[in-house]
Design a protein around this motif. Structure first.
Motif, PDB file in Angstrom:
ATOM      1  N   GLU A   1       4.527 -33.692 -28.707  1.00  0.00           N
ATOM      2  CA  GLU A   1       5.672 -32.915 -28.219  1.00  0.00           C
ATOM      3  C   GLU A   1       5.927 -31.696 -29.114  1.00  0.00           C
ATOM      4  O   GLU A   1       6.228 -30.605 -28.625  1.00  0.00           O
ATOM      5  N   VAL A   2       5.796 -31.871 -30.406  1.00  0.00           N
ATOM      6  CA  VAL A   2       6.002 -30.759 -31.332  1.00  0.00           C
ATOM      7  C   VAL A   2       4.926 -29.686 -31.124  1.00  0.00           C
ATOM      8  O   VAL A   2       5.224 -28.477 -31.111  1.00  0.00           O
TER       9      VAL A   2
ATOM     10  N   ALA B   1       5.616 -27.693 -27.963  1.00  0.00           N
ATOM     11  CA  ALA B   1       6.725 -26.772 -28.188  1.00  0.00           C
ATOM     12  C   ALA B   1       6.276 -25.556 -28.989  1.00  0.00           C
ATOM     13  O   ALA B   1       6.671 -24.421 -28.699  1.00  0.00           O
TER      14      ALA B   1
ATOM     15  N   ILE C   1       4.368 -23.136 -26.729  1.00  0.00           N
ATOM     16  CA  ILE C   1       5.285 -22.404 -25.849  1.00  0.00           C
ATOM     17  C   ILE C   1       6.003 -21.297 -26.614  1.00  0.00           C
ATOM     18  O   ILE C   1       6.077 -20.153 -26.164  1.00  0.00           O
ATOM     19  N   VAL C   2       6.514 -21.605 -27.788  1.00  0.00           N
ATOM     20  CA  VAL C   2       7.217 -20.609 -28.596  1.00  0.00           C
ATOM     21  C   VAL C   2       6.265 -19.496 -29.035  1.00  0.00           C
ATOM     22  O   VAL C   2       6.606 -18.310 -28.995  1.00  0.00           O
TER      23      VAL C   2
END
Length: 126
Positions: free
Chosen positions: A15-16, A19, A22-23
């Motif tokens: 999950e990290v 993320a 995406i960032v």
């Protein structure tokens, strides 16, 4: 009595990583947009300054009521910190009482790139 083990809270490594991807993609797109805006601003400024240089020459011809000789000439026409070169070409028209004046403006650092070209027809003053 059954003992419950406390449940761990938090994010998984997967999950990290998702993320972060995406960032990172969003930041890359934002940087590209900011760079494009900066380049467009510089181009717009050059275009505006070059237009002023060409208009200055055409206004000078009108104010002095000149009927220029046919031919081509180049001259420096700087604006602010921009080093510009103007090229003026005077051509005959089907009406002998009129002359067509083309003023093109080039960047001295990139003489192959014409920034702007303005055309005006001037009458012979009697």
């Amino acid at each position: 009595m059954t003992m419950r083990t406390p449940r761990q809270r938090g994010f998984t490594l997967l999950e990290v990583l998702v993320a972060l991807v995406i960032v990172g993609t969003a930041l890359g797109a934002a940087l590209r947009a900011v760079g494009s805006l900066a380049a467009n601003g510089s181009s717009l400024r050059s275009s505006m300054m070059a237009t002023w240089s060409a208009e200055n020459r055409l206004v000078q011809i009108r104010i002095e009521k000149l009927f220029p000789e046919v031919g081509k000439r180049s001259f420096a026409c700087p604006q602010g910190d921009l080093h510009l070169m103007c090229e003026e070409e005077v051509r005959i028209t089907p009406n002998p009482s009129l002359r067509e004046i083309n003023v093109s403006v080039f960047d001295v650092d990139n003489p192959g790139r014409r920034i702007v070209r303005l055309i005006q027809v001037v009458p012979r003053q009697t």
